[in-house]
Write an enzyme that holds these catalytic residues in place. Sequence first.
Site, short mmCIF file in Angstrom:
data_model
loop_
_atom_site.label_atom_id
_atom_site.label_comp_id
_atom_site.label_asym_id
_atom_site.label_seq_id
_atom_site.Cartn_x
_atom_site.Cartn_y
_atom_site.Cartn_z
N TYR A 106 1.47 -2.43 11.32
CA TYR A 106 2.74 -4.07 11.27
C TYR A 106 2.59 -3.69 12.77
CZ TYR A 106 2.43 -3.04 6.37
OH TYR A 106 2.81 -2.58 5.17
N ARG A 113 -4.22 5.15 5.91
CA ARG A 113 -4.65 4.89 4.77
C ARG A 113 -5.55 6.17 4.67
NH1 ARG A 113 -4.27 -1.03 3.80
NH2 ARG A 113 -5.71 -0.01 2.23
N PRO A 172 8.31 -4.91 3.94
CA PRO A 172 7.37 -4.15 3.92
C PRO A 172 7.20 -2.85 4.87
CG PRO A 172 5.99 -6.08 5.31
CD PRO A 172 7.53 -6.59 5.04
N ASP A 215 1.10 -1.26 -0.07
CA ASP A 215 -0.02 -0.02 0.32
C ASP A 215 0.86 1.16 0.08
OD1 ASP A 215 1.13 0.22 2.39
OD2 ASP A 215 -0.90 -0.26 3.24
#
Lengths: 614, 614
Positions: free
Chosen positions: A251, A243, A330, A52
Site C-alpha cells: 500500500y 501474502r 483498507p 485480502d
Amino acid sequence: MPLQTPESFADVLIIGAGPAGLMCANALAAAGGIEVRIIDQRPSKISVGHADGLHPRTIEVLQSYGLAERMLREGSRMYMCSFYNPSHTGGIEFTTRVPDVTVPTARFPFKIALHQGAIEDAFLDSMAQHNLKVDRPVKPLAIELSQDQEQLHSLSSYPIKVTLARLDAATDAEKLEVVHAKYVVGADGAHSWVRKAFGVTMDGDQTNYVWGVVDMVPDTDFPDIRHRAAIHSTNGSLMIIPRESEKVRLYVQLSGEDFVDPGTGRVSKSKSSPEKILEVARKTLHPFHISPLSDIEWWTIYMIGQRVASKFSVEDRVFIAGDACHTHSPKAGQGMNASMNDTHNLAWKITQVLRGWANPSILRTYESERRKYAQDLIDFDKRYAALFSGKARTSADQDGISHDEFFKAYKTASGFTSGMGIHYGPSMIVNAKHQCCAENLVVGQRMIPQIFVRAADARPMEIHDLLPADTLFKILIFLGSANEESRLAEINALANELSSPTSFLQRYSADGQPSASVFDLITIVAGNKENFNYLSIPQVFRPHWSKVLLDDTDVTGKVGGDGYKMLGISSESVTFVIVRPDGYIGMVAPVAALQDVHEYFASFLLPCHGSSSL
Amino acid sequence: MPLQTPESFADVLIIGAGPAGLMCANALAAAGGIEVRIIDQRPSKISVGHADGLHPRTIEVLQSYGLAERMLREGSRMYMCSFYNPSHTGGIEFTTRVPDVTVPTARFPFKIALHQGAIEDAFLDSMAQHNLKVDRPVKPLAIELSQDQEQLHSLSSYPIKVTLARLDAATDAEKLEVVHAKYVVGADGAHSWVRKAFGVTMDGDQTNYVWGVVDMVPDTDFPDIRHRAAIHSTNGSLMIIPRESEKVRLYVQLSGEDFVDPGTGRVSKSKSSPEKILEVARKTLHPFHISPLSDIEWWTIYMIGQRVASKFSVEDRVFIAGDACHTHSPKAGQGMNASMNDTHNLAWKITQVLRGWANPSILRTYESERRKYAQDLIDFDKRYAALFSGKARTSADQDGISHDEFFKAYKTASGFTSGMGIHYGPSMIVNAKHQCCAENLVVGQRMIPQIFVRAADARPMEIHDLLPADTLFKILIFLGSANEESRLAEINALANELSSPTSFLQRYSADGQPSASVFDLITIVAGNKENFNYLSIPQVFRPHWSKVLLDDTDVTGKVGGDGYKMLGISSESVTFVIVRPDGYIGMVAPVAALQDVHEYFASFLLPCHGSSSL
C-alpha cells in the site's frame, strides 16, 4: 405475443456475491430448510487482488462455520508488525517489531492475508454442499416493498417484488424474471443498487489521501518483507502485507495532485500505472531496494472515503450489508471483515424468524448492532488514517507525526484491528443485568476461548468449537464443583426446575425434552478427569456424553485448566452463560436469577413454533 | 495356440494391500519417478473391524506423509486408561484412571481408534493423487529370484520374476501375467505366501489365551465406556476401546476349552458367536450392565501367537513386512502400527537406492532395524499378555496378578505402546559417536517435537512439520546465538567450509548448490523474533526465507521457546542434527566433528547420482 415473465418465490433473496453476500447465503443454506437465492451481476467471481485481510475475530467466525481450516492452510499469517521511520542519514531505518494482535484472548493471535477469491471459494464450496449456487450474471432492475401493514407483518407473505434480468452472453439479450421474496439482503457493494433504490443516504466524507496498491512477488533486501510493516518516510507512508506463496502487497501513499483528475476530484486510474506506484515505493523504501520478480498480479489506486449508511434496513424486510453500508480505508484491514460480520449477525436472526422460533422484532437489532459498530469503526478509521497518511516527523521537520504518536494509536486500535472489540449494546438479545457473575466475560462481546476437558473421554475441547454458528442458542451451565453434599442438593433442585414444563429449556422445545432443536446445552463442572464420573450428575445436564466438560488440564498438564478463574466465574454456585448463535454473549446469570433467564428468552422467543411456515 | 503370457516391468512390486503394503505403496508413489505395482487377492478392501489402533508415533509418521489430519478428525481419541478390579462385594469396581500415553515428548498425547478401512482409505486416496491403484483381485502364483550375482548387484536389472493370476469375476477364469521386478515387498499377512515361497520360518509360540472381539454401539451404565478401560475380574479380563461415532470395541477373555477345537488345537469360529462373547463380557462387567444398541458390526475370536520371521529379506531384493514377519497380541495395539512402521522404514531406502543416491547396502538396515524391534516387541508382548490374560488377585485368591503388578508393567510398557521407544542401533545410517552434544536427543530414536519461531515471519513451527517423509535427509544446523562478534567469525568460517565443493552439502548435489534434491537444510538460531534479521546470516544457511528458525516463544509467549535447552544443545557453538528421511536421528555432531559428518554420508551416499536409472 410476448412471453409471460416467469415468477418465483424465495424466503431470502441476496443481491451481490461478495464476502457479505456469500457469508449470508452460506449461513442460510447451512441452516437448512430456507429457500435462498443469491444473484450477482458479474459473470464470474474475482480471482486476484481486492480485499485480502482476515482479522482474528473473523477467523473465529469462519471457524464457527467450519470454514477456517482452509484459510489457515492457504493464507499467509501476520504475527508481528514492524515499524520503520526516517533515519538521521536519510532514507528509513528499523524502529521496532511488535505482536500484531495484542488482545490476550485471541484464539488466533495473527491476521491472515489471502486473496478475496480464495475466501469466496471457501464459501462457494460450502454452499455447493447445500445445493446453493450463485446465479450470474443476473442484475436487479426493480424492487418494490409492499406498504400493506398486514403483509409486512405476516410471516407467510412475500412482500418484496424484485424484477431481475439475466444476461445471455451469447445473444446479449436480457431475460426477465420476477422474484417474490420474504426478505432481501442488498450486499451489492459501495455503489449499492439496493441502497439507492430505497433512497438510503451515505453520511460522511471523502478524504484527500490517495493510495496505490500493487500485488507482486518481490526481489528485495528489506528484512521485514514477510512481516506486516508500517513505514513512515519523508516521501510518504507505505504498508507491506505479506501474502500467500511468495507474494506481497504494497500500500503506497501517493501525492494526490499526480493521480487525481482535477475535473472530477476523483482518482484517475488512467493517470496511474503499477510502474508509477512502484517508483514511489522505491523512494519510500530507500536505502532498501525492491523490484518485482514477476508480473504485477493486480493493482489499483483509491482515495479513502469514510461513510456510513443512514439506515441498514427498510421495514426489517430489506437489509443492506457490507460495503453497501460502510466504506473506510483498507489498510486497517477492516472492509471485508466488517462486511462478513454484518451478515453473520443477520443470518441467524432471519433464520430464527423464518422458522417461527423468534419474534420478527429481533431483526431490529441488526441495524442497532451493526450500524453502531460501523460508526465506531469509521471514527477509529478517521484518526488512524490521518496518522498513517500524515507526514512523518524527522529531525528537520518537528511538526510531523512521531513514531510514538502513531504507535500509541496502533496499540489502542487493537480492539478494532483484531475485531475483538465488537461490543453490542443492551437490547432484547443482550442483557447485561448480571454482568458481575462472570467478571471476565463481557455481555455483548464474543465468548472468549477456553479449553476444557471432556468428562467422558478426557479430550481437551476448545469451547469455541462447541459454539458452532448453527442457529442455536448455547446454554453453558457452569455447575461449579459437584463434590460436596450441599452442592448436590442445589444441583438436584436446579435439575428439577429445568425439567419442569415452565422452564425455558422445555418451553421452547417441540418435544418436551431438552432437545437440540432450539438450544444446545453444555455443562461445565469444576472437577478433575482422574475421578469425575459424568453419570453422577442429573440427566438434564447431560443430553449426550459429549456435553459434560471439566475445568481441568489435559493429560499433559499443559493445555486447559483454570477456566472458572479465567472467565471470572465462581465454582461455588451455578452460573448460566447464554451464547447467541453468532458467538456473542447474550446474558450471564447466577442460578438465583433463573427467572431473569426465563424472561430474557420470553422477550423474543415464541413458545409455540409449530405455527412456522417452515 | 495358447496366447503369450503378457510380461511387464516394475521397480517395486508390492504383494498385499493391507496397512504395511499401502504405507509402502504410498511412500514410493509420493516419492515420484518409481514404477510401483501393488496387488491384492481380495476383490475389495475391508470396511469394518480388524485392527483399529494408531499409537502416537504412528500418528507422527502419518503426519509426515500429510495423512494424519483425517485420522485426527475421524478417529476416537484415547487420552486416559481406566482400571477396574475385583471388588470386595463381588463384581468389579473402579481402581484408577491415568494418562494412556506417558512419554512426555509425544506430540499427540493419545491413541486413536479408527477402523482399518478408514485408515486404508487415507492411503488409497493419497495414492490416487499419484495415479496408483491397487490391482485386485490378483494373486501371486510363482516367484523366482535370480541367483546370478551380477544381476543381483546391478541396479538396472530386474532379478525377480513373479507370475500373477488375475481372477475374472464374470468367468471365474484366471488370466496370467509375468512381472519382472527390481524389488518385491511381501506384505501379505500372517499366512504370507511370499514368506513361504522363500522358506522363511517363523520363530516363536502360540499361547493358550483365547480372546473374543465385538464391535458395537453399547447401552451401558459403565462410567468409563469412552475411555480405554482395562478390567480384571474373577471371570477373566476385558478391555474396552472407544471407537469412532458411538461405537466401542470389547476384547473379552474367553475360557479356551469352550472355543478351541480339540482336534486342531485352534480357535473355532463355528464354536463361537457374538452372543456368546457378550455373555462372557456381561459377567465380567458385573455389576455394570452392557448390551448392544444396534447390530454387532464385526466380531472375531483369536488365540495369541507370538512369532517373528527368521529373516526379513532375501538378498536385499525381496522383503517381507508387517504381519508376514511378526504376530502378537492385538490388545497392546501394536499390530498395525508395527506393520506400517516396517515399510515406513523400508520405502525411503529403496527410493534412495533406485535413484542412485545411496549404496544398496543401506537395504541391509531394514532387517537389522525392524527385526530387532519385532523381537523386542514380542518379548514385551509375552510379559504383557501373560499379565493381562492371567487371573486377577482377589481377597479370596492371593495367587492372582495384583493391580500393582499389572499397573507397573503398564507404565514401563509406555515406550512400546506409544511407539516412542523405537530405537535403532548403530549402523551405517545410525552413528551415535557424538551423542553427548545433544543430550536430550537419542541418536537412533525419532527426532523429538519442538516448536520454533520462523525468523522471517514469526510463525511458530513444529519442527516435526519441517521433517516430512519426502525421502530427503534433513540437516538441522543449530547455529547458536549469532549476536557476539566472536560467534560471527566461527559462523562465517563454517559457511565457507559448507560452500566448498568437498563439503557433503555440495558433494551429493547435482547442481553444485545446496539444492533441495538430496538434503533439506534448516537453520536454528538462538535469537529473538523482535530484532533478529534473518538476512544477517550467510546465504548457505538460508536457501529460502522459510528455512531460518529462532529458538523463541511465539507472540503469545505461551508456545515454543527453550528449544536448545529441551534438546540439550549448547547455544555457544554450532551443532548438527541429522534426521533421516523417516524422522529418526541418524547422527548428531559438534562443528568440530564436521569431518565425521562428511564420513557419515560418504559411508552410504554415492557422490555422483547422474548414473541412476531414474
